[in-house]
Motif scaffolding. Structure first.
Motif, PDB file in Angstrom:
ATOM      1  N   GLY A   1     -16.628 -12.413 -10.282  1.00 62.67           N
ATOM      2  CA  GLY A   1     -16.113 -11.160 -10.806  1.00 62.67           C
ATOM      3  C   GLY A   1     -17.181 -10.289 -11.413  1.00 62.67           C
ATOM      4  N   GLU A   2     -16.728  -9.173 -11.958  1.00 60.66           N
ATOM      5  CA  GLU A   2     -17.619  -8.214 -12.623  1.00 60.66           C
ATOM      6  C   GLU A   2     -16.990  -7.831 -13.960  1.00 60.66           C
ATOM      7  N   VAL A   3     -17.811  -7.779 -14.994  1.00 63.49           N
ATOM      8  CA  VAL A   3     -17.336  -7.407 -16.326  1.00 63.49           C
ATOM      9  C   VAL A   3     -17.089  -5.902 -16.362  1.00 63.49           C
TER      10      VAL A   3
ATOM     11  N   PRO B   1      -9.973 -12.989  -5.109  1.00 66.86           N
ATOM     12  CA  PRO B   1      -8.846 -13.918  -5.195  1.00 66.86           C
ATOM     13  C   PRO B   1      -9.161 -15.075  -6.149  1.00 66.86           C
ATOM     14  N   ALA B   2      -8.176 -15.454  -6.943  1.00 64.88           N
ATOM     15  CA  ALA B   2      -8.313 -16.569  -7.884  1.00 64.88           C
ATOM     16  C   ALA B   2      -7.232 -17.580  -7.526  1.00 64.88           C
ATOM     17  N   LYS B   3      -7.468 -18.298  -6.449  1.00 63.10           N
ATOM     18  CA  LYS B   3      -6.448 -19.218  -5.931  1.00 63.10           C
ATOM     19  C   LYS B   3      -6.093 -20.303  -6.929  1.00 63.10           C
ATOM     20  N   SER B   4      -7.046 -20.687  -7.794  1.00 66.75           N
ATOM     21  CA  SER B   4      -6.757 -21.705  -8.801  1.00 66.75           C
ATOM     22  C   SER B   4      -5.719 -21.215  -9.811  1.00 66.75           C
TER      23      SER B   4
ATOM     24  N   PRO C   1      -7.471  -9.656  -4.749  1.00 65.18           N
ATOM     25  CA  PRO C   1      -8.425  -9.190  -5.776  1.00 65.18           C
ATOM     26  C   PRO C   1      -7.692  -8.308  -6.781  1.00 65.18           C
ATOM     27  N   MET C   2      -8.157  -8.312  -8.034  1.00 64.51           N
ATOM     28  CA  MET C   2      -7.522  -7.497  -9.063  1.00 64.51           C
ATOM     29  C   MET C   2      -8.432  -7.347 -10.274  1.00 64.51           C
ATOM     30  N   THR C   3      -8.031  -6.503 -11.175  1.00 59.10           N
ATOM     31  CA  THR C   3      -8.700  -6.351 -12.466  1.00 59.10           C
ATOM     32  C   THR C   3      -7.709  -6.781 -13.536  1.00 59.10           C
ATOM     33  N   MET C   4      -8.157  -7.705 -14.398  1.00 55.49           N
ATOM     34  CA  MET C   4      -7.270  -8.256 -15.424  1.00 55.49           C
ATOM     35  C   MET C   4      -7.976  -8.419 -16.749  1.00 55.49           C
TER      36      MET C   4
END
Length: 100
Positions: free
Chosen positions: A31-33, A49-52, A58-61
């Motif tokens: 990711g990117e800060v 993607p954060a399959k875990s 993809p997203m910003t959270m």
């Protein structure tokens, strides 16, 4: 009696190995800060993607951080790899380092 002890020990060892394998298999997310909020102990990350975590897109959270010292090691714009977990209070970054 010895047979029961051996079976119990074998089960305990098997469960311990399985649990360790799951923990060791925690998938890193790239990711990117985007934003750092030290006062609130939160970081905004744009990531793939954060399959875990069950996130296929993809997203910003905004994430909480397990240890606020992690926030001092990065700045906005840094590329990072991180691990996170879902808790009742939301998603929490448990490990983070600058990408190589």
């Amino acid at each position: 009696m010895n047979r029961i002890i051996r079976i119990t020990a074998a089960l305990a060892l098997t469960l311990g190995v399985a649990t360790g394998a799951l923990a060791a298999g925690a998938a890193s997310i790239s990711g990117e800060v985007k934003k750092i909020d030290e006062g609130a102990g939160k970081i905004t990350l744009k990531h793939g993607p954060a399959k875990s975590l069950g996130m296929e897109e993809p997203m910003t959270m905004v994430y909480r951080v397990k240890d606020t010292a992690m926030l001092k090691q990065v700045k906005v714009g840094d590329k990072v790899t991180f691990e996170a977990e879902e808790a009742a209070s939301g998603y929490t970054v448990t490990k983070m380092e600058k990408a190589k």
